[in-house]
Design a protein around this motif. Structure first.
Motif, short mmCIF file in Angstrom:
data_model
loop_
_atom_site.label_atom_id
_atom_site.label_comp_id
_atom_site.label_asym_id
_atom_site.label_seq_id
_atom_site.Cartn_x
_atom_site.Cartn_y
_atom_site.Cartn_z
N LYS A 2 65.23 80.82 36.08
CA LYS A 2 65.62 79.42 36.27
C LYS A 2 64.44 78.53 36.62
N GLN A 3 63.26 79.09 36.63
CA GLN A 3 62.04 78.29 36.76
C GLN A 3 60.90 79.07 36.12
N ASN A 4 59.80 78.41 35.87
CA ASN A 4 58.64 79.09 35.28
C ASN A 4 58.13 80.18 36.22
N MET A 5 57.85 81.34 35.65
CA MET A 5 57.24 82.43 36.41
C MET A 5 56.16 83.07 35.57
N GLN A 6 55.16 83.60 36.26
CA GLN A 6 54.09 84.30 35.54
C GLN A 6 54.38 85.79 35.55
N ASN A 7 54.34 86.36 34.35
CA ASN A 7 54.43 87.81 34.22
C ASN A 7 53.05 88.39 34.49
N LEU A 8 52.87 89.02 35.65
CA LEU A 8 51.54 89.48 36.05
C LEU A 8 51.02 90.61 35.17
N LEU A 9 51.92 91.32 34.49
CA LEU A 9 51.48 92.43 33.65
C LEU A 9 50.87 91.95 32.34
N THR A 10 51.26 90.73 31.90
CA THR A 10 50.72 90.21 30.64
C THR A 10 49.93 88.92 30.83
N GLY A 11 50.17 88.24 31.95
CA GLY A 11 49.51 86.96 32.20
C GLY A 11 50.25 85.77 31.66
N GLU A 12 51.29 85.99 30.85
CA GLU A 12 52.00 84.86 30.24
C GLU A 12 53.00 84.24 31.21
N VAL A 13 53.27 82.94 31.00
CA VAL A 13 54.29 82.24 31.77
C VAL A 13 55.59 82.33 30.99
N ILE A 14 56.67 82.75 31.67
CA ILE A 14 57.95 82.91 30.99
C ILE A 14 59.01 82.09 31.70
N TYR A 15 60.09 81.77 30.93
CA TYR A 15 61.13 80.88 31.45
C TYR A 15 62.39 81.10 30.63
N GLU A 16 63.51 80.79 31.26
CA GLU A 16 64.83 80.87 30.65
C GLU A 16 65.14 82.28 30.16
N LYS A 17 65.61 82.46 28.94
CA LYS A 17 66.12 83.76 28.51
C LYS A 17 64.98 84.72 28.16
N VAL A 18 65.03 85.91 28.78
CA VAL A 18 64.04 86.95 28.52
C VAL A 18 64.78 88.25 28.26
N LEU A 19 64.37 88.98 27.24
CA LEU A 19 64.95 90.29 26.95
C LEU A 19 64.03 91.39 27.51
N MET A 20 64.61 92.21 28.37
CA MET A 20 63.88 93.36 28.87
C MET A 20 64.20 94.56 27.99
N LYS A 21 63.18 95.25 27.52
CA LYS A 21 63.37 96.44 26.70
C LYS A 21 63.99 97.56 27.53
N PRO A 22 64.51 98.60 26.89
CA PRO A 22 65.01 99.75 27.65
C PRO A 22 63.95 100.28 28.62
N PHE A 23 64.32 100.51 29.85
CA PHE A 23 63.45 101.05 30.91
C PHE A 23 62.22 100.18 31.15
N ASP A 24 62.33 98.89 30.88
CA ASP A 24 61.18 97.99 31.01
C ASP A 24 61.00 97.53 32.45
N VAL A 25 59.84 96.99 32.70
CA VAL A 25 59.46 96.49 34.03
C VAL A 25 58.84 95.12 33.89
N LEU A 26 59.21 94.20 34.78
CA LEU A 26 58.53 92.92 34.90
C LEU A 26 58.06 92.76 36.35
N VAL A 27 56.84 92.27 36.51
CA VAL A 27 56.33 91.91 37.83
C VAL A 27 55.99 90.43 37.76
N LEU A 28 56.75 89.62 38.51
CA LEU A 28 56.69 88.16 38.37
C LEU A 28 56.16 87.51 39.64
N LYS A 29 55.52 86.37 39.42
CA LYS A 29 55.00 85.58 40.53
C LYS A 29 55.37 84.13 40.29
#
Length: 679
Positions: free
Chosen positions: A652-679
Motif C-alpha cells: 500500500k506504499q512504495n517499498m524497496q526490495n533489498l534483495l534486488t534494489g528495485e522499488v515495488i508497489y501495489e500488486k506483487v506476485l511471489m513465486k512458490p517458496f519465494d522471499v521478499l525483504v522490504l524496507k
C-alpha cells in the motif's frame, strides 16, 4: 545482561568433517565454500578418537592441516569439543560413563550421546580432552569460537545410571537440607512414600502403573537440567581459563534443559539446529497445520534466549538415517526460504548442514549441499543465490532485532510438570500451537517470553499483550508481577487450568485460579473434562458468534466490578454459565477463558486485542509469513511464501526490495517458496 551473537554482518557457513574425506578433497572443498560466500566452517564435534586415539595420547596433526588450509583460503573455524561421542577405548575401560534407562538397561557404544553427565570418570576425561584441545588451538588465528559438545539432551533426555542416582541424592540434600522438607515438598505422606533415610532416595524408577510421584518427577527434571549445565560449565571454565579471544556457545533446543539458564550463566550466545522439514513430515491432523512454518515457533523460542543467535545446522537437503526413511528433498526454493526463515527470526549466522553427504555410517541419507558425487546440483546453486543476496543485505540487517507487540509466555516448571500431568500439559501444547497459528495467519508478529521468578514488570512492559494459556504453576510473586503489568496498561489472556499449583506441583487450598483470582475477577465455580460421547459444548459470544469448546470446560463465577461476560456456554449442564470474562484492572485488561484455545477462538481474541497486523502497509494471504526486524528505527519486513503456488500480495506504499534494489508497489506476485525483504 542479554547474551546475543555480535556480528557486523549476516554470515554464512557450513559443517564439515575433514576426518571423513580424503585430504586430496580438502583444498577444492574449502575454495568452493569461499566462492559461495561462506565465512565459517564448523568442525570437530565427533572426532574424539582422532584427537585422542588412545587414553593420554593426543594427536592434532589431521585437524592442524585442515584448519591451516582453511585459514590460508580465508575461512574461519568453529571448533567443537568432541564429547557427544565418547570413543570405544573410553567406554570399554570406564563403563560407568554409559547412560542407563529407567528400567536399568545400559545404553551401549555404537551410536552417539551414550554417556551420562554425572560420571566422575566422564567428567575427568572430558576435562582432559577439552583442556588439551584449547591449549593447542587457543592462539590459532582461524578459530573464532567453541561449540560445547553437540545437541545436549538430543536423542535421550533422561539419565538413570548409578552416578545419576548418587548425584540426585546429593542434589536433593543440597536443595532441601532435611528429609522432613523433602517429604513435605514431594507430598510423600500420600501412598505411604515417606523417606526416613537419605539412601532411600533415587531418581524415579519403574512403577506399577507408570505413574511416579509427580512432585518427585518435577524435581528430577530440574536435576537433569542442572546436571547438563554443570557438565557444560566444566568445559566452559576450561576454555575461559585459557582464552578470552574465542567465544563459547552450544547448539540445540532439547528437553529437560533450561537453555535460558545455560546461556545466561555460561555462553556468549545460543545456537540452534534448524530442520523445518521435520514439520513437513509430522502427522499433524490439526486445522491448517503449519508444517515447515512451525519452525518459526522453535526459532521464536531460541530468540527468547538470544535475540540475535546462530544456526549451527541449517537443513540443506533430504534427511534420514539408515533406520529412518526421513524427510523428502527440499523443493526448489525451500532451502533459500528456510535460510531466510532463520534470519527473519533473528539469526545473524547460518551454517548449512552439511557440506557433502556422508558416504559412511548411520547418516548416509542425511544429505548436505553436495551429493556423494560432488558434482553441481540445484542445492548448491540455491545456496549460491543466497550467498550473493546476503552479501547485499547482510550489513544492514545484522544486529537488528525481531519486533513484536505480543508474546506467548513459556515456563520450564510448567513444561516439565505438564509432561506428566494430563490435566493441563496437553492443553498447554495445543493452545500454544493454535495461538501461534492464529498470530501467523493473522500476520501479527509474536515473540516467546520466558517467565521466571525473577521476571519484573519492566521485563514485560515491552509487550502490549501476554498469552498464558494454561500455566498451572503460578507463585504469588508471579501473580503480583502480572497484576502490576496489567495495572500499568498491559493485557493478559489466560485459559482454563491456570494458577492452581505451587512450585512443587502441589495444589493450593484456594479456589481456582489461585493467586490470579483478583487479577481475573473470577473463580472457577465448576469444571469438567469433555467426553467423546457427549455433544460438543458450545459457547456463544455477546456479538452473536458461536464457537465449539473442546477438551475442557470451566464455568466462571464473577467476583468483582469492571467485569464483562464476553461468552457463555450454550448447551450441556453449564448452559448460561460464563465461559469468557473480561476484567478491567486500572489501565489494563485481563481475559480468562474457561476452555482450551483453538485456532478460531485465538483468532477472534487477536481481533479483540487490537494488535497491529500491518494491514495499513500490506495485504497478505495466509500462506505468507510476516516478520519484522528493527534497527535504529528502521523496519526490515520479511515476507516468506511457504506455498508451492504463487501468492499475490498488495503493497500500500512504495517499498524497496533489498534483495534486488528495485522499488515495488501495489500488486506483487511471489513465486512458490519465494522471499521478499522490504524496507
Amino acid at each position: 545482561m542479554v547474551k546475543k551473537l555480535q556480528e557486523d554482518k549476516i554470515k554464512l557457513g557450513v559443517c564439515y568433517y575433514p576426518e571423513h574425506w580424503p585430504e586430496s578433497l580438502w583444498e577444492d572443498d574449502f575454495k568452493r565454500m569461499k566462492e559461495l560466500g561462506f565465512t565459517y566452517v564448523r568442525v570437530g564435534e565427533f572426532a574424539w578418537s582422532v584427537f585422542e586415539p588412545e587414553e593420554g595420547a593426543f594427536s592434532f596433526e589431521l585437524f592442524d592441516r585442515a584448519v591451516n588450509l582453511a585459514d590460508k583460503i580465508g575461512l574461519k573455524i568453529i571448533m567443537g569439543t568432541p564429547t557427544a561421542t565418547p570413543p570405544a577405548w573410553l567406554t570399554k575401560k570406564y563403563p560407568d560413563v554409559l547412560n542407563v534407562t529407567q528400567e536399568g538397561i545400559t545404553i551401549h557404544h555404537g551410536e552417539r550421546r551414550h554417556y551420562n553427565y554425572n560420571s566422575e570418570n566422564y567428567r575427568k576425561l572430558s576435562s582432559i580432552i577439552v583442556r588439551e584441545m584449547v591449549k593447542h588451538y587457543k592462539e590459532h588465528p582461524a578459530i573464532v569460537g567453541w561449540q560445547i559438545d553437540n545437541e545436549l539432551n538430543c536423542e535421550r533426555d533422561v539419565f538413570y545410571s548409578e552416578s545419576d542416582h548418587f548425584a540426585f541424592r546429593e542434589w536433593v540434600k543440597k536443595k532441601y537440607h532435611t528429609l522432613e522438607q523433602v517429604n513435605e515438598a514431594w507430598g510423600t505422606v500420600f501412598w505411604n512414600q515417606t523417606y526416613s533415610d537419605w539412601d532411600q532416595i533415587y531418581l524415579t524408577r519403574t512403577t506399577n502403573q507408570g505413574s511416579p510421584n509427580p512432585h518427585h518427577a518435577l524435581d528430577e527434571k530440574r536435576f537433569i537440567s542442572d546436571s547438563v549445565i554443570s557438565y557444560a560449565r566444566l568445559q566452559v571454565d576450561i576454555i575461559r581459563e585459557h582464552t578470552t579471544k574465542q567465544w563459547v556457545s552450544t547448539n540445540g533446543l532439547f528437553g529437560h534443559l533450561n537453555s535460558h539458564q545455560l546461556t545466561n550463566e555460561l555462553l556468549d550466545f545460543f545456537a540452534y539446529d534448524s530442520y523445518p522439514n521435520f514439520g513437513s513430515v509430522a502427522d499433524d491432523k490439526s486445522e491448517k497445520p503449519l508444517r515447515d512454518r512451525k519452525w518459526s515457533w522453535n526459532l521464536s523460542v531460541v530468540r527468547s534466549i538470544s535475540p540475535n543467535f546462530a544456526i549451527f545446522e541449517q537443513q540443506s537437503g533430504p534427511g534420514g538415517w539408515v533406520t529412518r526413511i526421513g524427510q523428502p528433498s527440499p523443493k526448489p526454493g525451500q532451502l533459500r526460504l528456510w535460510t531466510y526463515q532463520s534470519i527473519a527470526h533473528g539469526s545473524d549466522m547460518v551454517l548449512y548442514f552439511r557440506w557433502r553427504t556422508a558416504t559412511k555410517g548411520t547418516e548416509i541419507y542425511w544429505h548436505g549441499i553436495n551429493d556423494y558425487h560432488n558434482q553441481p546440483n540445484r542445492r548448491v546453486q540455491e545456496v549460491d543465490i543466497v550467498g550473493k543476496e546476503i552479501e547485499k543485505i547482510g550489513e544492514q540487517i545484522a544486529g537488528s532485532e525481531f519486533f513484536a507487540e505480543a508474546a506467548i509466555v513459556i515456563n520450564y516448571d510448567n513444561d516439565w510438570d505438564g509432561e506428566l500431568d494430563e490435566w493441563y500439559g496437553p492443553y498447554a501444547s495445543k493452545s500454544k500451537n493454535d495461538w501461534f497459528k492464529a498470530f501467523q495467519y493473522s500476520h501479527v508478529p509474536v515473540d516467546v517470553f520466558h517467565l521466571t521468578g525473577d521476571t519484573t514488570v519492566e521485563d514485560l512492559r515491552k509487550y502490549k499483550v501476554l498469552i498464558l494459556p494454561h500455566m498451572a504453576i503460578v507463585e504469588k510473586e508471579t501473580a503480583n508481577v502480572l497484576t502490576d503489568y496489567v495495572k500499568q496498561g498491559g493485557k493478559v489472556v489466560f485459559g482454563c487450568r491456570t494458577g492452581y499449583k505451587n512450585k512443587t506441583g502441589q495444589t493450593y487450598t484456594l479456589p481456582f485460579p489461585g493467586y490470579l483470582a483478583d487479577l481475573t475477577g473470577i473463580t472457577v465455580e465448576d469444571f469438567t473434562r469433555a467426553q467423546p460421547f457427549d455433544d460438543i459444548t458450545q459457547i456463544h459470544m455477546k456479538n452473536g458468534k458461536a464457537f465449539a469448546a473442546h477438551d475442557f470446560n470451566e464455568s466462571l463465577q464473577l467476583n468483582g466490578d469492571h467485569l464483562e461476560v464476553m461468552a457463555t456456554y450454550a448447551n450441556s449442564y453449564l448452559e448460561g454459565k460464563p465461559a469468557l470474562v473480561k476484567c478491567t484492572v486500572e489501565e489494563g485488561i485481563s481475559y480468562y477463558f474457561g476452555g482450551v484455545f483453538d485456532l478460531e477462538i485465538a483468532s477472534m481474541m487477536i481481533d479483540e486485542l487490537a494488535l497491529n497486523n500491518y494491514n495499513h502497509l500490506l495485504a497478505l494471504p495466509e500462506n505468507v509469513e510476516l516478520s519484522i526486524r528493527r534497527k535504529d528505527g528502521e523496519n526490515y519486513i520479511f515476507l516468506l511464501n511457504y506455498s508451492d503456488k504463487e501468492q499475490e500480495i498488495i503493497l500500500k506504499q512504495n517499498m524497496q526490495n533489498l534483495l534486488t534494489g528495485e522499488v515495488i508497489y501495489e500488486k506483487v506476485l511471489m513465486k512458490p517458496f519465494d522471499v521478499l525483504v522490504l524496507k
